[in-house]
Design a protein around this motif. Structure first.
Motif, PDB file in Angstrom:
ATOM      1  N   THR A  52      37.735  44.120  56.379  1.00  0.00           N
ATOM      2  CA  THR A  52      36.521  44.309  55.584  1.00  0.00           C
ATOM      3  C   THR A  52      36.832  45.087  54.314  1.00  0.00           C
ATOM      4  O   THR A  52      36.381  44.721  53.219  1.00  0.00           O
ATOM      5  N   THR A  53      37.616  46.132  54.438  1.00  0.00           N
ATOM      6  CA  THR A  53      37.986  46.948  53.277  1.00  0.00           C
ATOM      7  C   THR A  53      38.830  46.141  52.294  1.00  0.00           C
ATOM      8  O   THR A  53      38.608  46.199  51.086  1.00  0.00           O
ATOM      9  N   GLN A  54      39.763  45.374  52.813  1.00  0.00           N
ATOM     10  CA  GLN A  54      40.598  44.546  51.949  1.00  0.00           C
ATOM     11  C   GLN A  54      39.736  43.538  51.202  1.00  0.00           C
ATOM     12  O   GLN A  54      39.918  43.336  49.996  1.00  0.00           O
ATOM     13  N   GLY A  55      38.790  42.923  51.890  1.00  0.00           N
ATOM     14  CA  GLY A  55      37.885  41.976  51.239  1.00  0.00           C
ATOM     15  C   GLY A  55      37.054  42.644  50.152  1.00  0.00           C
ATOM     16  O   GLY A  55      36.846  42.073  49.075  1.00  0.00           O
ATOM     17  N   ALA A  56      36.598  43.851  50.428  1.00  0.00           N
ATOM     18  CA  ALA A  56      35.804  44.580  49.430  1.00  0.00           C
ATOM     19  C   ALA A  56      36.646  44.902  48.203  1.00  0.00           C
ATOM     20  O   ALA A  56      36.181  44.747  47.065  1.00  0.00           O
ATOM     21  N   PHE A  57      37.898  45.329  48.414  1.00  0.00           N
ATOM     22  CA  PHE A  57      38.765  45.629  47.276  1.00  0.00           C
ATOM     23  C   PHE A  57      39.097  44.371  46.477  1.00  0.00           C
ATOM     24  O   PHE A  57      39.092  44.384  45.240  1.00  0.00           O
ATOM     25  N   GLU A  58      39.361  43.270  47.176  1.00  0.00           N
ATOM     26  CA  GLU A  58      39.653  42.015  46.479  1.00  0.00           C
ATOM     27  C   GLU A  58      38.449  41.585  45.647  1.00  0.00           C
ATOM     28  O   GLU A  58      38.591  41.177  44.495  1.00  0.00           O
ATOM     29  N   SER A  59      37.285  41.691  46.226  1.00  0.00           N
ATOM     30  CA  SER A  59      36.064  41.343  45.504  1.00  0.00           C
ATOM     31  C   SER A  59      35.850  42.256  44.305  1.00  0.00           C
ATOM     32  O   SER A  59      35.465  41.799  43.221  1.00  0.00           O
ATOM     33  N   THR A  60      36.121  43.539  44.488  1.00  0.00           N
ATOM     34  CA  THR A  60      35.972  44.493  43.394  1.00  0.00           C
ATOM     35  C   THR A  60      36.941  44.180  42.259  1.00  0.00           C
ATOM     36  O   THR A  60      36.551  44.169  41.087  1.00  0.00           O
ATOM     37  N   PHE A  61      38.193  43.898  42.597  1.00  0.00           N
ATOM     38  CA  PHE A  61      39.174  43.592  41.559  1.00  0.00           C
ATOM     39  C   PHE A  61      38.827  42.288  40.834  1.00  0.00           C
ATOM     40  O   PHE A  61      38.977  42.190  39.615  1.00  0.00           O
ATOM     41  N   GLU A  62      38.358  41.302  41.579  1.00  0.00           N
ATOM     42  CA  GLU A  62      37.963  40.035  40.956  1.00  0.00           C
ATOM     43  C   GLU A  62      36.772  40.251  40.025  1.00  0.00           C
ATOM     44  O   GLU A  62      36.731  39.716  38.920  1.00  0.00           O
ATOM     45  N   MET A  63      35.826  41.061  40.469  1.00  0.00           N
ATOM     46  CA  MET A  63      34.660  41.352  39.641  1.00  0.00           C
ATOM     47  C   MET A  63      35.074  42.133  38.397  1.00  0.00           C
ATOM     48  O   MET A  63      34.579  41.869  37.298  1.00  0.00           O
ATOM     49  N   ALA A  64      35.991  43.069  38.544  1.00  0.00           N
ATOM     50  CA  ALA A  64      36.475  43.835  37.395  1.00  0.00           C
ATOM     51  C   ALA A  64      37.182  42.918  36.394  1.00  0.00           C
ATOM     52  O   ALA A  64      37.000  43.064  35.182  1.00  0.00           O
ATOM     53  N   LYS A  65      37.950  41.998  36.904  1.00  0.00           N
ATOM     54  CA  LYS A  65      38.648  41.043  36.033  1.00  0.00           C
ATOM     55  C   LYS A  65      37.639  40.178  35.282  1.00  0.00           C
ATOM     56  O   LYS A  65      37.746  40.017  34.058  1.00  0.00           O
ATOM     57  N   THR A  67      34.457  40.776  34.677  1.00  0.00           N
ATOM     58  CA  THR A  67      33.675  41.611  33.764  1.00  0.00           C
ATOM     59  C   THR A  67      34.510  42.014  32.558  1.00  0.00           C
ATOM     60  O   THR A  67      34.007  42.030  31.431  1.00  0.00           O
ATOM     61  N   GLY A  68      35.757  42.321  32.779  1.00  0.00           N
ATOM     62  CA  GLY A  68      36.650  42.656  31.669  1.00  0.00           C
ATOM     63  C   GLY A  68      36.789  41.488  30.698  1.00  0.00           C
ATOM     64  O   GLY A  68      36.791  41.681  29.472  1.00  0.00           O
ATOM     65  N   ASN A  69      36.900  40.286  31.255  1.00  0.00           N
ATOM     66  CA  ASN A  69      36.979  39.099  30.401  1.00  0.00           C
ATOM     67  C   ASN A  69      35.687  38.911  29.602  1.00  0.00           C
ATOM     68  O   ASN A  69      35.735  38.575  28.416  1.00  0.00           O
TER      69      ASN A  69
END
Length: 153
Positions: A52-65, A67-69
């Motif tokens: 669950t934590t890994q999924g949350a971090f992956e989702s967070t990093f994807e969202m950051a990417k 949003t950054g774009n």
């Protein structure tokens, strides 16, 4: 009759219970099996929490990417619009016939650029606010879920 030294009591006919090795082995096996089952349950829970934590971090990093774009594209669009406005002003300034026309064009350009810059700043601020909410949401959701599960347990 036996006497315990240092004591005033006498112990008579003391019997020790007989130990059946087959029963002891069975009890030890039952305790060991129970410990193994509890360990499996704890490991399963920890593994689930880690996924669950890994999924949350992956989702967070994807969202950051993402949003950054978006932020980069919006910034580039603002810079491009400002550069085009500057070139348009230069073309108009080349064709001026008097200093008053020059100052009039320059003043109008500056007023328009200030308004446009304020709009661009508001758009970027709104994007940054949305980005901070979107990026933190997966971690916040995972934390809230874990907290609820711990309270329920």
């Amino acid at each position: 009759m036996s006497k315990i030294t240092g004591k005033t009591e006498t112990i008579e006919n003391v019997e020790f219970p007989t130990v059946d090795p087959s029963k002891v082995a069975g009890q030890i096996r039952a305790v060991a099996d129970q410990s193994v089952e509890q360990s499996k349950e704890v490991f399963s829970k920890l593994s689930s929490d880690a996924e669950t934590t890994q999924g949350a971090f992956e989702s967070t990093f994807e969202m950051a990417k993402t949003t950054g774009n978006e932020m980069l594209l919006q910034t580039i669009a603002a810079l491009q619009a400002n550069a085009e406005a500057g070139f348009t002003l230069l073309e108009a300034l080349v064709a001026v016939k008097s200093p008053s026309e020059f100052f009039e064009l320059q003043t109008a350009f500056l007023r328009k650029q200030i308004e446009k810059s304020a709009e661009q700043a508001k758009a970027i601020q709104a994007l940054m606010l949305r980005a901070s909410e979107d990026v933190s949401k997966p971690i916040k959701d995972a934390f809230d879920k874990a907290l609820k599960e711990r309270k329920a347990a």
